[in-house]
Design an enzyme around this catalytic site. Structure first.
Site, PDB file in Angstrom:
ATOM      1  CE  LYS A  74      -5.959   2.102  -0.520  1.00  0.00           C
ATOM      2  NZ  LYS A  74      -6.284   2.289   0.840  1.00  0.00           N
ATOM      3  CE  LYS A  98      -3.524   2.497   2.571  1.00  0.00           C
ATOM      4  NZ  LYS A  98      -4.571   2.444   3.584  1.00  0.00           N
TER       5      LYS A  98
HETATM    6  C1  PBG Z   1      -7.141   3.430   5.558  1.00  0.00           C
HETATM    7  C2  PBG Z   1      -7.592   3.352   4.140  1.00  0.00           C
HETATM    8  C3  PBG Z   1      -7.475   4.343   3.169  1.00  0.00           C
HETATM    9  C4  PBG Z   1      -8.075   3.826   2.008  1.00  0.00           C
HETATM   10  C5  PBG Z   1      -8.500   2.532   2.306  1.00  0.00           C
HETATM   11  N1  PBG Z   1      -8.175   2.262   3.620  1.00  0.00           N
HETATM   12  C6  PBG Z   1      -6.965   5.732   3.260  1.00  0.00           C
HETATM   13  C7  PBG Z   1      -5.577   6.014   3.606  1.00  0.00           C
HETATM   14  O1  PBG Z   1      -4.709   5.151   3.666  1.00  0.00           O
HETATM   15  O2  PBG Z   1      -5.320   7.206   3.838  1.00  0.00           O
HETATM   16  C8  PBG Z   1      -8.184   4.548   0.715  1.00  0.00           C
HETATM   17  C9  PBG Z   1      -9.204   4.023  -0.249  1.00  0.00           C
HETATM   18  C10 PBG Z   1      -9.517   4.917  -1.389  1.00  0.00           C
HETATM   19  O3  PBG Z   1      -8.882   5.964  -1.622  1.00  0.00           O
HETATM   20  O4  PBG Z   1     -10.463   4.581  -2.117  1.00  0.00           O
HETATM   21  N2  PBG Z   1      -8.187   3.091   6.451  1.00  0.00           N
END
Ligand code: PBG
Length: 327
Positions: free
Chosen positions: A251, A197
């Site tokens: 991601k 991520k």
């Molecule tokens: C964290 C989380 C995020 C997303 C999914 N889980 C945000 C982040 O890491 O700041 C982002 C998902 C998206 O942008 O569609 N709980």
């Protein structure tokens, strides 16, 4: 005579020929829909930067999951937006917290018809917006956070989540969560690890969706991966699989297809990709202006994500694509 012997255009001549030689087919089974449920509202609230997406009430969430099931979408990923936030994010593990109440209602409405995954993080619940517990100096304390993640996992599993999905990028989070779940008898609850991520600027609209502002104009660079790194993603994924991840995720999706392809080749667990909020918003915004054909671009991007190696895709287009595919 200098003419080409091999003519690739022969197999592109008709639609039925193209269909026969198609290498990648996107199907409804490849889709997982991210959904938001917010505490303290009595009507669903449209999310401005994610046209077509809502902060749901519990009843509208249940109805939306039923609609997704009826068009054949196999899974959802739930995010909770609590009415009150605190420094620890305690609503994340409160049995009466919004995500837990919603999971309970959805589980009793749809049972095993839909895979219920719960995003496992603290950022929606902390008043500072970070994914973990802060030390006095403002940095995120990894191992204290892991203890909280164990509590969140157990609360989500107890409420009805079949899958928990840690997204906080703390070191050791998968092992800690597996241990926490097993100790409470949740051996069958699966872990979908947000493994690779990245600290992406494409999460902007999501933060509107969950009402998160990172304190002091901060960012997540000290825990999420830097976009420039490719090999590091394989290290993240290898650790998560060794710690017991049942499935892994890359991601965002489209800008990271090289990572997805590498990960697919490296592991034997199911690999998913999350087409995130900013990816969806860009398609929707350009389509709204008439600059691109939105549904066609969405299908092209999702097909590319599958071609790069995703077994399933988290996407805000899930309902629309399922409908278009005749679900
Ligand atoms: C964290 C989380 C995020 C997303 C999914 N889980 C945000 C982040 O890491 O700041 C982002 C998902 C998206 O942008 O569609 N709980």
């Amino acid at each position: 005579m200098g003419f080409p012997a091999r003519r690739l255009r022969r197999l592109r001549r008709t639609e039925v020929l193209r269909r026969m030689v198609r290498e990648t087919v996107l199907g409804v089974d490849d889709l997982m829909a991210p959904l938001f449920v917010r505490e303290g509202i009595d009507q669903p609230v449209p999310i401005t930067s994610l046209p077509g997406q809502y902060q749901h009430t519990v009843p509208s969430l249940v109805a939306e999951v039923q609609r997704l099931a009826s068009v054949g979408v196999p899974g959802i990923m739930l995010f909770g937006v609590p009415a009150a936030k605190d420094p620890e994010g305690s609503a994340a593990w409160d049995p009466d917290g919004i995500a837990q109440r919603a999971l309970g209602e959805v589980a009793s409405a749809v049972g095993d018809q839909v895979v219920l995954a719960a995003d496992l993080c603290l950022d929606e619940y902390t008043d500072h917006g970070h994914c973990g517990i802060l030390r006095p100096d403002g940095t995120v304390d990894n191992d204290t956070t892991l203890e909280r993640y164990q509590k969140v996992a157990v609360a989500q599993a107890r409420a009805g989540a079949g899958v928990v999905a840690p997204s906080g990028m703390m070191d050791g989070q998968v092992a800690a969560i597996r241990e926490g779940l097993d100790a409470e008898g949740f051996q069958t609850t699966a872990i979908l690890a947000y493994a690779a991520k990245y600290a992406s600027a494409l999460y902007g609209p999501f933060r509107d969706a969950v009402d998160v502002t990172i304190a002091g104009g901060g960012n997540r660079h000290a825990y999420q991966q830097q976009p420039a790194n490719r090999r590091e993603a394989l290290a993240e994924v290898a650790l998560d699989v060794a710690e017991g991840a049942d499935m892994v995720m890359v991601k965002p999706a489209n800008p990271y297809l090289d990572i997805l392809s590498d990960v697919r080749a490296a592991v034997d667990v199911p690999v998913s990709a999350y087409q995130v909020s900013g990816e969806y918003a860009m398609v929707m915004a350009a389509a709204e202006r008439g600059w691109i054909d939105g549904p066609a671009v969405a299908m092209e991007q999702l097909t590319s994500i599958k071609r790069a190696g995703a077994d399933f895709i988290l996407t805000y287009f899930a309902a629309d694509v399922a409908e278009a595919l005749g679900g």
